[in-house]
Design a protein around this motif. Structure first.
Motif, PDB file in Angstrom:
ATOM      1  N   GLY A 472       3.813   2.228  -4.189  1.00 45.71           N
ATOM      2  CA  GLY A 472       4.436   2.066  -2.882  1.00 45.71           C
ATOM      3  C   GLY A 472       5.663   2.944  -2.713  1.00 45.71           C
ATOM      4  N   ARG A 473       6.474   3.079  -3.767  1.00 43.64           N
ATOM      5  CA  ARG A 473       7.669   3.916  -3.675  1.00 43.64           C
ATOM      6  C   ARG A 473       7.299   5.382  -3.505  1.00 43.64           C
ATOM      7  NH1 ARG A 473      10.185   0.095  -7.262  1.00 43.64           N
ATOM      8  NH2 ARG A 473       9.335   1.148  -9.104  1.00 43.64           N
ATOM      9  N   ALA A 474       6.258   5.817  -4.201  1.00 47.37           N
ATOM     10  CA  ALA A 474       5.842   7.212  -4.076  1.00 47.37           C
ATOM     11  C   ALA A 474       5.325   7.504  -2.667  1.00 47.37           C
ATOM     12  CB  ALA A 474       4.763   7.525  -5.109  1.00 47.37           C
ATOM     13  N   VAL A 475       4.528   6.592  -2.131  1.00 45.46           N
ATOM     14  CA  VAL A 475       4.002   6.766  -0.774  1.00 45.46           C
ATOM     15  C   VAL A 475       5.143   6.813   0.234  1.00 45.46           C
ATOM     16  CG1 VAL A 475       2.687   5.617   1.051  1.00 45.46           C
ATOM     17  CG2 VAL A 475       1.723   5.813  -1.256  1.00 45.46           C
ATOM     18  N   ALA A 476       6.119   5.934   0.062  1.00 40.79           N
ATOM     19  CA  ALA A 476       7.256   5.914   0.991  1.00 40.79           C
ATOM     20  C   ALA A 476       8.115   7.172   0.844  1.00 40.79           C
ATOM     21  CB  ALA A 476       8.099   4.662   0.743  1.00 40.79           C
ATOM     22  N   ALA A 477       8.315   7.624  -0.388  1.00 41.04           N
ATOM     23  CA  ALA A 477       9.177   8.791  -0.610  1.00 41.04           C
ATOM     24  C   ALA A 477       8.590  10.045   0.022  1.00 41.04           C
ATOM     25  CB  ALA A 477       9.374   9.009  -2.110  1.00 41.04           C
ATOM     26  N   LEU A 478       7.268  10.177   0.008  1.00 45.83           N
ATOM     27  CA  LEU A 478       6.635  11.378   0.531  1.00 45.83           C
ATOM     28  C   LEU A 478       6.153  11.213   1.971  1.00 45.83           C
ATOM     29  CD1 LEU A 478       6.622  11.921  -2.594  1.00 45.83           C
ATOM     30  CD2 LEU A 478       4.592  13.293  -2.192  1.00 45.83           C
ATOM     31  N   GLY A 479       6.400  10.053   2.572  1.00 47.48           N
ATOM     32  CA  GLY A 479       6.014   9.845   3.960  1.00 47.48           C
ATOM     33  C   GLY A 479       4.517   9.729   4.166  1.00 47.48           C
ATOM     34  N   ALA A 480       3.809   9.078   3.245  1.00 49.37           N
ATOM     35  CA  ALA A 480       2.354   8.961   3.334  1.00 49.37           C
ATOM     36  C   ALA A 480       1.901   7.602   3.832  1.00 49.37           C
ATOM     37  CB  ALA A 480       1.725   9.245   1.966  1.00 49.37           C
ATOM     38  N   GLU A 481       2.816   6.819   4.436  1.00 51.58           N
ATOM     39  CA  GLU A 481       2.431   5.481   4.905  1.00 51.58           C
ATOM     40  C   GLU A 481       1.331   5.544   5.964  1.00 51.58           C
ATOM     41  OE1 GLU A 481       5.508   6.717   4.969  1.00 51.58           O
ATOM     42  OE2 GLU A 481       7.021   5.244   4.328  1.00 51.58           O
ATOM     43  N   GLU A 482       1.424   6.500   6.884  1.00 53.34           N
ATOM     44  CA  GLU A 482       0.415   6.603   7.934  1.00 53.34           C
ATOM     45  C   GLU A 482      -0.948   6.961   7.339  1.00 53.34           C
ATOM     46  OE1 GLU A 482      -1.593   6.390  11.296  1.00 53.34           O
ATOM     47  OE2 GLU A 482       0.498   5.746  11.021  1.00 53.34           O
ATOM     48  N   LEU A 483      -0.941   7.773   6.297  1.00 50.41           N
ATOM     49  CA  LEU A 483      -2.199   8.093   5.617  1.00 50.41           C
ATOM     50  C   LEU A 483      -2.845   6.836   5.045  1.00 50.41           C
ATOM     51  CD1 LEU A 483      -4.248  10.021   4.228  1.00 50.41           C
ATOM     52  CD2 LEU A 483      -2.606  10.238   2.360  1.00 50.41           C
ATOM     53  N   VAL A 484      -2.044   5.966   4.424  1.00 47.91           N
ATOM     54  CA  VAL A 484      -2.574   4.729   3.847  1.00 47.91           C
ATOM     55  C   VAL A 484      -3.141   3.830   4.946  1.00 47.91           C
ATOM     56  CG1 VAL A 484      -1.995   2.658   2.530  1.00 47.91           C
ATOM     57  CG2 VAL A 484      -0.987   4.863   1.892  1.00 47.91           C
ATOM     58  N   ARG A 485      -2.421   3.735   6.063  1.00 46.52           N
ATOM     59  CA  ARG A 485      -2.916   2.908   7.179  1.00 46.52           C
ATOM     60  C   ARG A 485      -4.203   3.481   7.752  1.00 46.52           C
ATOM     61  NH1 ARG A 485       2.709   2.400   8.309  1.00 46.52           N
ATOM     62  NH2 ARG A 485       2.631   4.239   9.665  1.00 46.52           N
ATOM     63  N   ALA A 486      -4.254   4.789   7.936  1.00 48.70           N
ATOM     64  CA  ALA A 486      -5.448   5.411   8.514  1.00 48.70           C
ATOM     65  C   ALA A 486      -6.660   5.256   7.598  1.00 48.70           C
ATOM     66  CB  ALA A 486      -5.183   6.892   8.788  1.00 48.70           C
ATOM     67  N   ALA A 487      -6.411   5.266   6.288  1.00 48.04           N
ATOM     68  CA  ALA A 487      -7.525   5.128   5.345  1.00 48.04           C
ATOM     69  C   ALA A 487      -8.018   3.691   5.248  1.00 48.04           C
ATOM     70  CB  ALA A 487      -7.095   5.616   3.961  1.00 48.04           C
ATOM     71  N   GLY A 488      -7.223   2.726   5.691  1.00 51.10           N
ATOM     72  CA  GLY A 488      -7.620   1.323   5.596  1.00 51.10           C
ATOM     73  C   GLY A 488      -7.089   0.613   4.377  1.00 51.10           C
ATOM     74  N   GLY A 489      -6.047   1.159   3.768  1.00 49.23           N
ATOM     75  CA  GLY A 489      -5.460   0.519   2.590  1.00 49.23           C
ATOM     76  C   GLY A 489      -5.804   1.263   1.317  1.00 49.23           C
ATOM     77  N   TYR A 490      -5.126   0.850   0.241  1.00 46.48           N
ATOM     78  CA  TYR A 490      -5.305   1.537  -1.028  1.00 46.48           C
ATOM     79  C   TYR A 490      -6.714   1.412  -1.587  1.00 46.48           C
ATOM     80  CZ  TYR A 490      -0.210   1.950  -1.209  1.00 46.48           C
ATOM     81  OH  TYR A 490       1.099   2.264  -0.940  1.00 46.48           O
ATOM     82  N   ASP A 491      -7.379   0.301  -1.326  1.00 45.79           N
ATOM     83  CA  ASP A 491      -8.689   0.060  -1.928  1.00 45.79           C
ATOM     84  C   ASP A 491      -9.837   0.442  -1.007  1.00 45.79           C
ATOM     85  OD1 ASP A 491      -7.705  -1.019  -4.385  1.00 45.79           O
ATOM     86  OD2 ASP A 491      -7.134  -2.823  -3.266  1.00 45.79           O
ATOM     87  N   ALA A 492      -9.536   1.140   0.089  1.00 43.03           N
ATOM     88  CA  ALA A 492     -10.582   1.601   0.992  1.00 43.03           C
ATOM     89  C   ALA A 492     -11.254   2.834   0.399  1.00 43.03           C
ATOM     90  CB  ALA A 492      -9.991   1.926   2.360  1.00 43.03           C
ATOM     91  N   PRO A 493     -12.589   2.958   0.558  1.00 44.94           N
ATOM     92  CA  PRO A 493     -13.263   4.168   0.077  1.00 44.94           C
ATOM     93  C   PRO A 493     -12.810   5.379   0.873  1.00 44.94           C
ATOM     94  CG  PRO A 493     -14.761   2.799   1.356  1.00 44.94           C
ATOM     95  CD  PRO A 493     -13.516   1.991   1.175  1.00 44.94           C
ATOM     96  N   LEU A 494     -12.681   6.494   0.175  1.00 44.66           N
ATOM     97  CA  LEU A 494     -12.156   7.705   0.789  1.00 44.66           C
ATOM     98  C   LEU A 494     -13.264   8.747   0.874  1.00 44.66           C
ATOM     99  CD1 LEU A 494      -9.295   8.307   1.786  1.00 44.66           C
ATOM    100  CD2 LEU A 494      -8.887   9.562  -0.326  1.00 44.66           C
TER     101      LEU A 494
END
Length: 600
Positions: A472-494
C-alpha cells in the motif's frame, strides 16, 4: 577463483527438464477449473447429435417412411437437425472457452522464454549470441499455443463423442455394438502405441530443422570471408550435410506417420465392413433395416470422424506440442549459459563446459565505471569509449543526450546486462555482470506485465513475507491508487493487453520500488506518464534511498537530479543542470528543444 561445480547431467537433468516441460501444461489445465467445467458442459451439448443420429435415422425409417408415415420420419429428422443447430452454438462457445485456457498457457511459455533469454543475457553480457534463437523460440511458442488448443479441442470432442456413440449403440442395437467396439478399440490402441515414436520423430525433425537454420544463418553472414578464403566447397558440403540430416529426419517421421493411416483403417472402417457382413445376423436377431442403417450412421457419421480427428489432432498437434514444449523449456529454462568472453573469472569447468555464472552480493550500491568501452560489433564505432564514471551510493544521476547517443547502452552496462569490451563496470565493488540480481533493477521504456493478478505483478520482485502495508505504501508513493481501482483491486486478474502503456509502466515501477535493489536504473521508464506523475515517481525513488540513475525523457528529470551526465556518443560531460547550461552548448541546445515545463 574456485571453479563452480558442473550442472547436473544425465538422468537427473532429463527428469528436471521433463518436469519443467510439463509444468506450464499442468498449470494451464488446473488454473481455472470453472473454464474446464464450462468446456465440459458445452461439449455435452455438442455431443447430442452423436447420440441422437442413430436413433433418429432408425426411427425415421422404421416408424416413419417404411410404415407409411412420412410426417413421423420428417419429425425425427427435424429433431436431428435441431440438435445440430444446438451443437453449432455449443461449438462456438467451446472455441471461446478453449482460447481462454490456451492464452494463459502461451503466456506461461513466453515467460519461460523471456526468463531464459534475460538470464543468459545477464550471464553473458557482451558476448555475441545467435539473436535468431529467441525469434525461433517465440515462433515455437505460437506453434505450441495452437497445438495445445487443438489437442484440448480434439481430445474432449473425441471423449464426448465416443461416450455418446457407445450409449447410442447399446440402447439401439447391442449386437451392433459387439461388432463395432472391438475393432474400434484395437485401432485406438494401435494409434496410442505409435505416439511415442511419433513424438521422437517430430523432435528429431525439429532439431534437424533448427541446426539447418543456424548453419544457413552463419553461412549467409560470412559469405565474403568464405569467398575470400576459397572455402566455398567446404562450406557447401557442411550445408549439404545439414540438408541431408533434415531430409532423413523428415523421411523417418513420414514412415512412422504411416501408422496413423493403419490405425484409422482398423478403428474407423473395419467396423463398417463388420456391420455390413453381420447384417444377416442382426436381422435374424430382431433388428430391422432401420436399426442397421442407424448403426452405420453411428460409425460413419460419428465414430469414424471422431477417431480421424483424434488421429490428426494427437498425431500432428499433440506430437508437435510435446516436441515444441520440450524445446522451449530446454532452451529457455534449463540451458546453461555459454562461457563468457572473459576467461579469468572461473566460469568454465576444466573440460570447457559452460556452467552457471556466479552471483556475488555487492557491498553497496556505488556505481564505478573505469575505462569502459563498448561497441555493437568488432568493427563498429564504440557507443561508449573509455568512460570513467563514479556514482556514489545515494546519488540521483540523470543521463541525457540526443537520440542514439548511447544512453540505453550505458543503462545496460551499469545494470550488468551488457559487458564492456574494455574496462570494468562495478556495482558495490562487484562486476556488474556478476552482481546478484536482487542488488539492482532496470526498468526499460517498454514495461513488462504478465497475466496474473495485480498483486502478483506488483510484488513479483518483493522479498518473501513483505506485509500488505508495504504494498500500500509503494502504491501511494508512486501515485498508482487509480490503477489499483481501475484493475478491481490487488487480487483482480490482469490482462496486459487491456492496460495502457502508462499503466504498464506504473506496474513495473511499483514492482521495482518494492524490490530489495539498492541500485535502480530507469531507462525512460516514465515516458508514457504525464509530467506530474513522472515527477512524483522520480521523487519517490529518490526518497526511497539507494542509487538512482534516470535516463531522462524530459528536461524536468534532469533538473530534479543531483548531477547530470551528458552523452554524445564517446563524448561525455558531467555537472549540475545549471553548470551544463552555461558550459555545454549541446546541453543548452537540448534544453532549448525540450518542451518547456514548469519545475514542480
Amino acid at each position: 577463483m574456485t571453479t563452480p561445480p558442473a550442472a547436473p547431467r544425465g538422468g537427473t537433468a532429463t527428469a528436471v527438464r521433463r518436469g519443467t516441460a510439463t509444468a506450464p501444461l499442468r498449470r494451464a489445465l488446473r488454473r481455472h477449473p470453472r473454464r474446464l467445467a464450462r468446456i465440459a458442459a458445452w461439449s455435452a451439448l455438442e455431443a447430442v447429435p452423436a447420440f441422437l443420429i442413430g436413433h433418429a435415422v432408425a426411427r425415421a425409417i422404421e416408424d416413419g417412411f417404411a410404415a407409411g408415415r412420412p410426417g413421423t420420419g420428417l419429425a425425427w429428422l427435424a429433431a436431428l437437425g435441431a440438435a445440430w443447430l444446438v451443437a453449432a452454438v455449443a461449438a462456438r462457445q467451446i472455441v471461446l472457452a478453449v482460447a481462454a485456457v490456451a492464452e494463459p498457457f502461451r503466456d506461461d511459455l513466453l515467460a519461460v522464454v523471456v526468463h531464459g533469454a534475460v538470464r543468459r543475457a545477464a550471464a553473458t553480457a557482451g558476448a555475441r549470441r545467435d539473436s535468431a534463437a529467441v525469434t525461433r523460440a517465440g515462433l515455437q511458442v505460437e506453434l505450441a499455443r495452437d497445438a495445445f488448443a487443438a489437442v484440448v479441442t480434439t481430445v474432449r470432442g473425441f471423449a464426448f463423442t465416443v461416450v455418446s456413440v457407445v450409449l447410442g449403440l447399446l440402447t439401439l442395437a447391442p449386437g451392433a455394438a459387439a461388432l463395432v467396439l472391438p475393432p474400434f478399440a484395437a485401432g485406438l490402441g494401435l494409434f496410442l502405441a505409435s505416439l511415442p515414436a511419433l513424438a521422437r520423430g517430430q523432435r528429431a525433425f525439429l532439431l534437424a530443422d533448427e541446426r539447418l537454420a543456424e548453419a544457413t544463418t552463419a553461412t549467409m553472414g560470412g559469405l565474403r570471408d568464405i569467398a575470400a578464403c576459397g572455402a566455398e566447397r567446404r562450406e557447401g558440403d557442411r550445408l549439404a550435410a545439414r540438408v541431408a540430416e533434415q531430409a532423413g529426419a523428415a523421411r523417418a517421421l513420414a514412415r512412422v506417420t504411416a501408422l496413423r493411416t493403419a490405425a484409422l483403417a482398423v478403428g474407423g472402417w473395419l467396423p463398417v465392413l463388420l456391420l455390413l457382413a453381420g447384417t444377416p445376423w442382426l436381422l435374424r436377431g430382431g433388428a430391422g433395416a432401420g436399426v442397421v442403417v442407424g448403426a452405420l450412421a453411428y460409425v460413419t457419421q460419428s465414430l469414424a470422424p471422431a477417431l480421424g480427428g483424434l488421429v490428426q489432432g494427437l498425431g500432428v498437434s499433440g506430437v508437435r506440442l510435446a516436441a515444441t514444449r520440450e524445446r522451449i523449456t530446454a532452451s529457455g529454462a534449463d540451458e546453461a549459459p555459454p562461457e563468457p568472453a572473459a576467461p579469468d573469472h572461473g566460469t568454465a569447468s576444466a573440460e570447457g563446459e559452460a556452467v552457471p555464472v556466479p552471483r556475488l552480493r555487492p557491498a553497496g550500491a556505488e556505481v564505478l565505471l573505469s575505462g569502459v568501452t563498448f561497441a555493437y560489433g568488432p568493427h563498429a564505432r564504440p557507443v561508449v569509449a573509455a568512460l570513467d564514471l563514479r556514482v556514489p551510493e545515494g546519488e540521483h544521476l540523470a543521463v541525457v543526450g540526443p537520440s542514439g547517443a548511447g544512453k540505453s547502452t550505458l543503462a545496460a552496462l551499469v545494470s550488468g546486462l551488457l559487458r564492456p569490451d574494455a574496462g570494468e563496470a562495478l556495482i558495490g565493488g562487484v562486476p556488474a555482470a556478476y552482481a546478484d540480481p536482487s542488488a539492482r533493477v532496470l526498468i526499460p521504456q517498454e514495461a513488462y506485465v504478465f497475466r496474473g493478478t495485480l498483486r502478483e505483478n506488483l510484488a513479483y520482485l518483493a522479498p518473501e513475507g513483505d506485509a500488505e502495508e508495504e504494498l500500500g505504501r509503494a502504491v501511494a508513493a508512486l501515485g498508482a491508487e487509480e490503477l489499483v481501482r481501475a484493475a478491481g483491486g490487488y487480487d483482480a486478474p490482469l490482462d496486459p493487453a487491456a492496460l495502457s502503456a502508462g499503466q504498464r509502466q506504473l506496474v513495473a515501477l511499483v514492482r521495482a520500488y518494492l524490490s530489495p535493489a539498492r541500485l535502480v536504473v530507469l531507462d525512460e521508464a516514465t515516458s508514457c506518464l504525464d509530467p506530474a506523475a513522472e515527477a512524483r515517481v522520480e521523487r519517490a525513488f529518490a526518497r526511497r534511498g539507494g542509487t538512482l540513475v534516470v535516463v531522462a525523457h524530459r528536461i524536468t528529470s534532469a533538473r530534479r537530479a543531483g548531477r547530470v551526465l551528458l552523452m554524445d556518443g564517446p563524448d561525455v560531460r558531467t555537472g549540475t543542470h545549471d553548470e551544463l547550461v552555461r558550459t555545454a552548448p549541446l546541453y543548452a541546445d537540448l534544453v532549448g528543444h525540450w518542451q518547456p515545463e514548469p519545475v514542480s
